[in-house]
Design a protein around this motif. Sequence first.
Motif, PDB file in Angstrom:
ATOM      1  N   ALA A  36       0.871  -1.137  -0.051  1.00 39.42           N
ATOM      2  CA  ALA A  36      -0.070  -0.041   0.091  1.00 39.42           C
ATOM      3  C   ALA A  36       0.850   1.157  -0.085  1.00 39.42           C
ATOM      4  O   ALA A  36       0.272   2.433  -0.542  1.00 39.42           O
ATOM      5  CB  ALA A  36      -0.815   0.038   1.297  1.00 39.42           C
ATOM      6  N   ALA A  37       2.056   1.185   0.486  1.00 43.36           N
ATOM      7  CA  ALA A  37       3.054   2.463   0.530  1.00 43.36           C
ATOM      8  C   ALA A  37       3.440   2.515  -0.824  1.00 43.36           C
ATOM      9  O   ALA A  37       4.107   3.807  -1.106  1.00 43.36           O
ATOM     10  CB  ALA A  37       4.203   2.143   1.651  1.00 43.36           C
ATOM     11  N   THR A  38       3.542   1.722  -1.678  1.00 42.09           N
ATOM     12  CA  THR A  38       3.972   2.150  -3.123  1.00 42.09           C
ATOM     13  C   THR A  38       2.597   2.176  -4.183  1.00 42.09           C
ATOM     14  O   THR A  38       3.294   2.264  -5.463  1.00 42.09           O
ATOM     15  CB  THR A  38       4.631   0.772  -3.446  1.00 42.09           C
ATOM     16  N   ILE A  39       1.561   2.500  -3.849  1.00 43.22           N
ATOM     17  CA  ILE A  39       0.175   2.605  -4.744  1.00 43.22           C
ATOM     18  C   ILE A  39      -0.337   3.756  -4.426  1.00 43.22           C
ATOM     19  O   ILE A  39      -0.315   4.369  -3.164  1.00 43.22           O
ATOM     20  CB  ILE A  39      -0.659   1.413  -4.585  1.00 43.22           C
ATOM     21  N   PRO A  40      -0.918   4.599  -5.391  1.00 42.79           N
ATOM     22  CA  PRO A  40      -1.574   5.781  -5.101  1.00 42.79           C
ATOM     23  C   PRO A  40      -2.914   5.503  -4.458  1.00 42.79           C
ATOM     24  O   PRO A  40      -3.430   4.272  -4.342  1.00 42.79           O
ATOM     25  CB  PRO A  40      -1.836   6.378  -6.502  1.00 42.79           C
ATOM     26  N   GLN A  41      -3.661   6.525  -3.564  1.00 43.92           N
ATOM     27  CA  GLN A  41      -4.605   6.258  -2.729  1.00 43.92           C
ATOM     28  C   GLN A  41      -5.744   5.746  -3.459  1.00 43.92           C
ATOM     29  O   GLN A  41      -6.683   5.166  -2.993  1.00 43.92           O
ATOM     30  CB  GLN A  41      -4.596   7.515  -2.091  1.00 43.92           C
ATOM     31  N   SER A  42      -5.964   6.156  -4.845  1.00 41.92           N
ATOM     32  CA  SER A  42      -7.224   5.887  -5.591  1.00 41.92           C
ATOM     33  C   SER A  42      -7.089   4.312  -5.810  1.00 41.92           C
ATOM     34  O   SER A  42      -8.166   3.754  -6.047  1.00 41.92           O
ATOM     35  CB  SER A  42      -7.034   6.658  -7.074  1.00 41.92           C
ATOM     36  N   GLU A  43      -6.238   3.403  -5.846  1.00 41.73           N
ATOM     37  CA  GLU A  43      -6.174   2.151  -5.892  1.00 41.73           C
ATOM     38  C   GLU A  43      -6.278   1.295  -4.485  1.00 41.73           C
ATOM     39  O   GLU A  43      -6.281   0.185  -4.577  1.00 41.73           O
ATOM     40  CB  GLU A  43      -4.906   1.706  -6.264  1.00 41.73           C
ATOM     41  N   LEU A  51      -1.860  -6.740  -5.375  1.00 40.33           N
ATOM     42  CA  LEU A  51      -1.264  -7.694  -4.566  1.00 40.33           C
ATOM     43  C   LEU A  51       0.313  -7.465  -4.672  1.00 40.33           C
ATOM     44  O   LEU A  51       1.258  -8.132  -3.971  1.00 40.33           O
ATOM     45  CB  LEU A  51      -1.581  -9.058  -4.573  1.00 40.33           C
ATOM     46  N   LEU A  52       0.736  -6.746  -6.020  1.00 45.46           N
ATOM     47  CA  LEU A  52       2.198  -6.575  -6.108  1.00 45.46           C
ATOM     48  C   LEU A  52       2.481  -5.194  -5.705  1.00 45.46           C
ATOM     49  O   LEU A  52       1.716  -4.324  -6.158  1.00 45.46           O
ATOM     50  CB  LEU A  52       2.476  -7.007  -7.472  1.00 45.46           C
ATOM     51  N   PRO A  53       3.639  -4.902  -5.472  1.00 48.34           N
ATOM     52  CA  PRO A  53       4.010  -3.484  -5.176  1.00 48.34           C
ATOM     53  C   PRO A  53       3.940  -2.564  -6.223  1.00 48.34           C
ATOM     54  O   PRO A  53       4.178  -2.885  -7.520  1.00 48.34           O
ATOM     55  CB  PRO A  53       5.688  -3.505  -4.696  1.00 48.34           C
ATOM     56  N   GLY A  54       3.918  -1.374  -6.225  1.00 47.41           N
ATOM     57  CA  GLY A  54       3.695  -0.124  -7.373  1.00 47.41           C
ATOM     58  C   GLY A  54       5.005   0.460  -7.525  1.00 47.41           C
ATOM     59  O   GLY A  54       6.119  -0.030  -6.944  1.00 47.41           O
ATOM     60  N   HIS A  56       4.665   3.942  -6.657  1.00 47.71           N
ATOM     61  CA  HIS A  56       4.446   5.186  -6.423  1.00 47.71           C
ATOM     62  C   HIS A  56       5.294   5.728  -5.001  1.00 47.71           C
ATOM     63  O   HIS A  56       4.582   6.589  -4.208  1.00 47.71           O
ATOM     64  CB  HIS A  56       3.147   5.703  -6.125  1.00 47.71           C
ATOM     65  N   TYR A  57       6.070   4.771  -4.460  1.00 48.48           N
ATOM     66  CA  TYR A  57       6.925   5.091  -3.110  1.00 48.48           C
ATOM     67  C   TYR A  57       7.297   6.375  -2.868  1.00 48.48           C
ATOM     68  O   TYR A  57       7.027   7.141  -1.994  1.00 48.48           O
ATOM     69  CB  TYR A  57       7.796   3.843  -2.875  1.00 48.48           C
ATOM     70  N   LEU A  58       8.110   7.014  -3.827  1.00 44.46           N
ATOM     71  CA  LEU A  58       8.748   8.326  -3.926  1.00 44.46           C
ATOM     72  C   LEU A  58       7.608   9.336  -3.760  1.00 44.46           C
ATOM     73  O   LEU A  58       7.997  10.437  -2.920  1.00 44.46           O
ATOM     74  CB  LEU A  58       9.617   8.434  -4.927  1.00 44.46           C
ATOM     75  N   GLN A 244      -0.036   8.134   2.541  1.00 42.00           N
ATOM     76  CA  GLN A 244       1.010   8.590   3.337  1.00 42.00           C
ATOM     77  C   GLN A 244       1.097   7.880   4.910  1.00 42.00           C
ATOM     78  O   GLN A 244       2.390   7.880   5.220  1.00 42.00           O
ATOM     79  CB  GLN A 244       0.804  10.173   3.468  1.00 42.00           C
ATOM     80  N   VAL A 245       0.152   7.491   5.277  1.00 40.53           N
ATOM     81  CA  VAL A 245       0.108   6.864   6.575  1.00 40.53           C
ATOM     82  C   VAL A 245       1.004   5.469   6.498  1.00 40.53           C
ATOM     83  O   VAL A 245       1.757   5.137   7.162  1.00 40.53           O
ATOM     84  CB  VAL A 245      -1.209   6.628   6.860  1.00 40.53           C
ATOM     85  N   MET A 246       0.818   4.865   5.153  1.00 42.44           N
ATOM     86  CA  MET A 246       1.299   3.633   4.876  1.00 42.44           C
ATOM     87  C   MET A 246       3.092   3.657   4.662  1.00 42.44           C
ATOM     88  O   MET A 246       3.625   3.073   5.156  1.00 42.44           O
ATOM     89  CB  MET A 246       0.949   2.714   3.708  1.00 42.44           C
TER      90      MET A 246
END
Length: 278
Positions: A36-43, A51-54, A56-58, A244-246
Amino acid sequence: MRRETRNDALWKFGSYIFLLTITALVLIPIYWMLVAATIPQSEFFSWPPRLLPGLHYLQNFQALQESVDFIRSIGNSLIIAVSYTALSLVLCSMAGFAFAKYEFRFKEPLFYAILATLVLPIQLLIIPLFLLITQIGWTNSYLAVILPWAANPLGIFLMRQNMKAIPDALLESARMDGATEFQLYYKIALPTMIPSLSALAIILFLNQWQAFLYPLIVLQEEKMFTIPIALAQLVGQQRVNFDQVMVATSLAIIPIFLMFIFLQQYFIKGILSGSVKQ
């Protein structure tokens, strides 16, 4: 004999399945937090869930840093937690050594009075402590968070129980060789308490790292916020910034994870060493 072997095998199989289930229940939320820390909030609420990292972490970290100065919050938490742990280890080990190896007036009542403070809820102590800290002028300072809890009752209890295992004959022979009382403490007692000190260090660091209510009262400036207070700023009345929380949570668990990795060999041994009387 064959029946007993079959029952043993079934018991081991069931035990392994149970352990794997518990491990999965613990690791799945952590894995989802990292994803969840690597995906946008819309997803976040899409179905089926990702189930796989995105990638968008940076971007999520940049948004987090714009919302709160999270890097400074990490620094504040590290300074407070490390300083508190080091100071508390010294105070608790010294008090435990005194209660375990010395005889003095009101020893037992004083020890039980210290243990009695464990049942006091933190909410009962916050107002008196806040008034005291305000009168001293320590508001919005590291000392306001570190010093009031430095003499940890649980730490004193654990150190006292573990130091009882040190043979009195060893201390007496050291005294006969000319060792001072302080040398008995740091040259004989402390080296034998490494597992117990490591276990206590993990407990103290974790308690201070995740402390929220008391730091929230005494740290009122944003530049002094610790990680739990900074995380609370991300939760608004109308919107929660989950991305941001994640990211913040994934960064917050790193010091705890590393500390446990380096000290895990001592943790269980340190916790159980005081339970056996010699």
